[in-house]
Design a protein around this motif. Structure first.
Motif, PDB file in Angstrom:
ATOM      1  N   SER A  67     -80.365 -47.314 -66.293  1.00  0.00           N
ATOM      2  CA  SER A  67     -80.785 -45.948 -66.610  1.00  0.00           C
ATOM      3  C   SER A  67     -81.758 -45.380 -65.579  1.00  0.00           C
ATOM      4  O   SER A  67     -82.091 -44.198 -65.636  1.00  0.00           O
ATOM      5  CB  SER A  67     -81.425 -45.899 -67.998  1.00  0.00           C
ATOM      6  N   GLU A  68     -82.221 -46.220 -64.652  1.00  0.00           N
ATOM      7  CA  GLU A  68     -83.177 -45.768 -63.639  1.00  0.00           C
ATOM      8  C   GLU A  68     -82.510 -45.560 -62.281  1.00  0.00           C
ATOM      9  O   GLU A  68     -83.169 -45.613 -61.248  1.00  0.00           O
ATOM     10  CB  GLU A  68     -84.308 -46.797 -63.511  1.00  0.00           C
ATOM     11  N   PRO A 156     -81.682 -43.511 -77.603  1.00  0.00           N
ATOM     12  CA  PRO A 156     -82.238 -44.852 -77.406  1.00  0.00           C
ATOM     13  C   PRO A 156     -81.921 -45.788 -78.567  1.00  0.00           C
ATOM     14  O   PRO A 156     -81.973 -45.402 -79.734  1.00  0.00           O
ATOM     15  CB  PRO A 156     -83.743 -44.593 -77.288  1.00  0.00           C
ATOM     16  N   LYS A 163     -86.260 -54.790 -71.145  1.00  0.00           N
ATOM     17  CA  LYS A 163     -85.846 -53.848 -70.115  1.00  0.00           C
ATOM     18  C   LYS A 163     -85.637 -52.429 -70.636  1.00  0.00           C
ATOM     19  O   LYS A 163     -85.400 -51.513 -69.857  1.00  0.00           O
ATOM     20  CB  LYS A 163     -84.546 -54.336 -69.452  1.00  0.00           C
ATOM     21  N   SER A 164     -85.717 -52.241 -71.951  1.00  0.00           N
ATOM     22  CA  SER A 164     -85.534 -50.906 -72.514  1.00  0.00           C
ATOM     23  C   SER A 164     -86.883 -50.251 -72.778  1.00  0.00           C
ATOM     24  O   SER A 164     -87.899 -50.934 -72.963  1.00  0.00           O
ATOM     25  CB  SER A 164     -84.728 -50.978 -73.817  1.00  0.00           C
ATOM     26  N   ASN A 165     -86.897 -48.907 -72.814  1.00  0.00           N
ATOM     27  CA  ASN A 165     -88.147 -48.197 -73.105  1.00  0.00           C
ATOM     28  C   ASN A 165     -88.654 -48.508 -74.501  1.00  0.00           C
ATOM     29  O   ASN A 165     -89.861 -48.673 -74.718  1.00  0.00           O
ATOM     30  CB  ASN A 165     -87.938 -46.691 -72.932  1.00  0.00           C
ATOM     31  N   LYS A 168     -90.312 -51.820 -74.550  1.00  0.00           N
ATOM     32  CA  LYS A 168     -91.675 -51.806 -74.014  1.00  0.00           C
ATOM     33  C   LYS A 168     -92.673 -51.414 -75.102  1.00  0.00           C
ATOM     34  O   LYS A 168     -93.820 -51.879 -75.111  1.00  0.00           O
ATOM     35  CB  LYS A 168     -91.760 -50.857 -72.830  1.00  0.00           C
ATOM     36  N   ILE A 169     -92.238 -50.549 -76.019  1.00  0.00           N
ATOM     37  CA  ILE A 169     -93.107 -50.186 -77.144  1.00  0.00           C
ATOM     38  C   ILE A 169     -93.313 -51.399 -78.046  1.00  0.00           C
ATOM     39  O   ILE A 169     -94.427 -51.656 -78.518  1.00  0.00           O
ATOM     40  CB  ILE A 169     -92.502 -49.017 -77.944  1.00  0.00           C
ATOM     41  N   THR A 227     -92.806 -39.481 -83.154  1.00  0.00           N
ATOM     42  CA  THR A 227     -93.327 -40.544 -82.297  1.00  0.00           C
ATOM     43  C   THR A 227     -94.217 -41.502 -83.072  1.00  0.00           C
ATOM     44  O   THR A 227     -94.071 -42.728 -82.981  1.00  0.00           O
ATOM     45  CB  THR A 227     -94.114 -39.929 -81.127  1.00  0.00           C
ATOM     46  N   ARG A 267     -92.105 -36.295 -72.714  1.00  0.00           N
ATOM     47  CA  ARG A 267     -91.324 -37.517 -72.904  1.00  0.00           C
ATOM     48  C   ARG A 267     -91.793 -38.279 -74.137  1.00  0.00           C
ATOM     49  O   ARG A 267     -90.993 -38.847 -74.877  1.00  0.00           O
ATOM     50  CB  ARG A 267     -91.447 -38.399 -71.659  1.00  0.00           C
TER      51      ARG A 267
END
Length: 287
Positions: A67-68, A156, A163-165, A168-169, A227, A267
């Protein structure tokens, strides 16, 4: 049933591979790095050379670079899909399921709007531009080559992967640190996808070929999350006590005046709400 699975070593593919094997499907894994016919792992070159001996009933196309990616990577990403499509006559396959991205609609926004499958596309990053081109190639090729497709646009995935956003959370919350946030984080609306729903829908598709009828679906959970709600949900699954520290709203407004900070805040606290009504009606999903 014989299934060809691209991206079998990726975030979603690893889970699906095991679950599909548990359903006694015969899985041919398509890999860009290595091949071994003894373990049903084939390269894209193997596919194009007709080295997969058994006819394939479904192609599940998950493969993606990452995705990057940069703009220079777009042709390489599209080439993967082109090779998969070229191989379909060779493996006698007439049905493909393509997992695309909801980012083809654009990025988070501070506006509240519901995104339908008919909403205009506005890909803004290399990854979403590549997925848009892949969708277009599949749709055009289906008409010319007489096969059927099903395209899922995904937000998402709610899964703990480094490796995913979202992963990371998970990692950050797992450390037990207090989370700095704003009140707007209780009011924004963002769509996510649970693996349970993804697998359930795919299982239904594989059991009834009638679902693969040249359609596009937003594959997302019914209810979006704010969020801060997402933070609380993840902390709960990890059995962590979450403490959110709310900063004052005037600080949020001041940060919005800085372009670079505005992008970061959007974001984190922007809206991206997919409508899954078409999915729910087609697959008879219960809220």
């Amino acid at each position: 049933m014989n299934i060809a699975l691209t991206g079998s070593s990726g975030l979603i593919g690893l889970h699906l591979l095991q679950d599909l094997k548990n359903l006694n499907y015969n899985i041919s894994c398509i890999s860009s790095s290595h091949s071994s016919s003894e373990t049903n792992i084939f390269s894209y070159e193997d596919m194009l050379a007709g080295k997969i001996s058994q006819p394939i009933d479904f192609i599940i196309h998950l493969a993606s670079m990452n995705s990057e990616m940069s703009d220079l990577d777009i042709p390489l990403e599209v080439a993967i899909t082109e090779d998969v499509i070229k191989s379909m006559p060779l493996i006698q396959c007439k049905k493909i399921i393509f997992f695309s991205s909801a980012k083809v609609y654009g990025d988070n926004s501070f506006e509240h709007k519901l995104i339908l499958e008919s909403s205009s596309l506005n890909p803004s990053c290399a990854y979403s531009k590549a997925k848009t081109l892949c969708e277009e190639h599949i749709i055009k090729s289906a008409k010319n080559m007489n096969f059927n497709y099903l395209i899922f646009r995904m937000p998402p995935l709610l899964i703990n992967h480094p490796k995913s956003n979202v992963g990371k959370i998970f990692q950050f919350l797992g450390k037990g640190f207090p989370i700095p946030s704003f009140a707007v984080g209780d009011k924004n609306s963002r769509s996510f996808l649970s693996y349970k729903l993804l697998y359930s829908v795919l299982e239904s598709v594989l059991k009834s070929e009638s679902y693969i009828n040249d359609e596009i679906f937003n594959l997302s959970d019914t209810h979006p999350r704010s969020t801060n709600e997402l933070f609380r949900e993840i902390a709960e699954t990890m059995q962590k006590n979450l403490r959110i520290i709310y900063f004052p709203n005037f600080l949020f407004q001041a940060m919005l005046r800085v372009n670079r900070l505005q992008l970061i805040l959007c974001r984190l606290f922007g809206n991206f709400n997919l409508s899954s009504e078409k999915l729910r009606k087609t697959f008879n999903l219960v809220d």
